[in-house]
Design an enzyme around this catalytic site. Sequence first.
Site, PDB file in Angstrom:
ATOM      1  CB  SER A  59      -0.880  -0.018   1.252  1.00  0.00           C
ATOM      2  OG  SER A  59      -1.698   1.114   1.303  1.00  0.00           O
ATOM      3  N   GLY A  84       3.248   3.392  -4.639  1.00  0.00           N
ATOM      4  CA  GLY A  84       3.298   4.137  -5.892  1.00  0.00           C
ATOM      5  C   GLY A  84       2.809   3.359  -7.101  1.00  0.00           C
ATOM      6  CG  ASP A 109      -6.878  -0.121  -3.888  1.00  0.00           C
ATOM      7  OD1 ASP A 109      -6.717  -1.029  -3.045  1.00  0.00           O
ATOM      8  OD2 ASP A 109      -6.131   0.865  -3.967  1.00  0.00           O
TER       9      ASP A 109
END
Length: 177
Positions: free
Chosen positions: A12, A15, A37
Amino acid sequence: MATQMIIINGGSSSGKSGIVRCLQAVLPDPWLAFGVDSLVDAMPARMRASDEGLEIGADGGVSVGADFMALQAAWMRGVAAMARAGARVIVDDVFLGGASSQRRWRKVLGELDVLWAGVRCEAAVAAGREVARGDRVQGMAASQADVVHDGVVYGVEVDTTHTESLVCARTIAARVS
């Protein structure tokens, strides 16, 4: 055979999403982008705080249950089907299980030509980004920074600690056949 998929793995706030956007800009052909996500966002809200779904602890630790795993397996098969149908696909994922997560992808992908890309970032830097984002539980970035890479084999690795997304994307793009 031409690369059909790029699977980007990193913790997480490392980048990954920025690199994916840059890859879509620098690669000559159109590439679809899908991220874990988006999978989580597509799940019913009740699964985001349940033993069978996805739980994020107060310390940022993440645990997944059977229902999450079943939906993730279906999502992975769907993403692979798009690549088999001719779409070029970039996946932004977080291998919470390290090598076992990569094995699950390999089983689904079979014969597809995949470039495995690792995105590393020093835990302290990722934690700083996590605070700046404001949309993550603090501690998630630090707890994932190294574990997601345990036993994973990559075709290319980049480190965003001191390197911009565009430079990292160009490094990955140079490995796409």
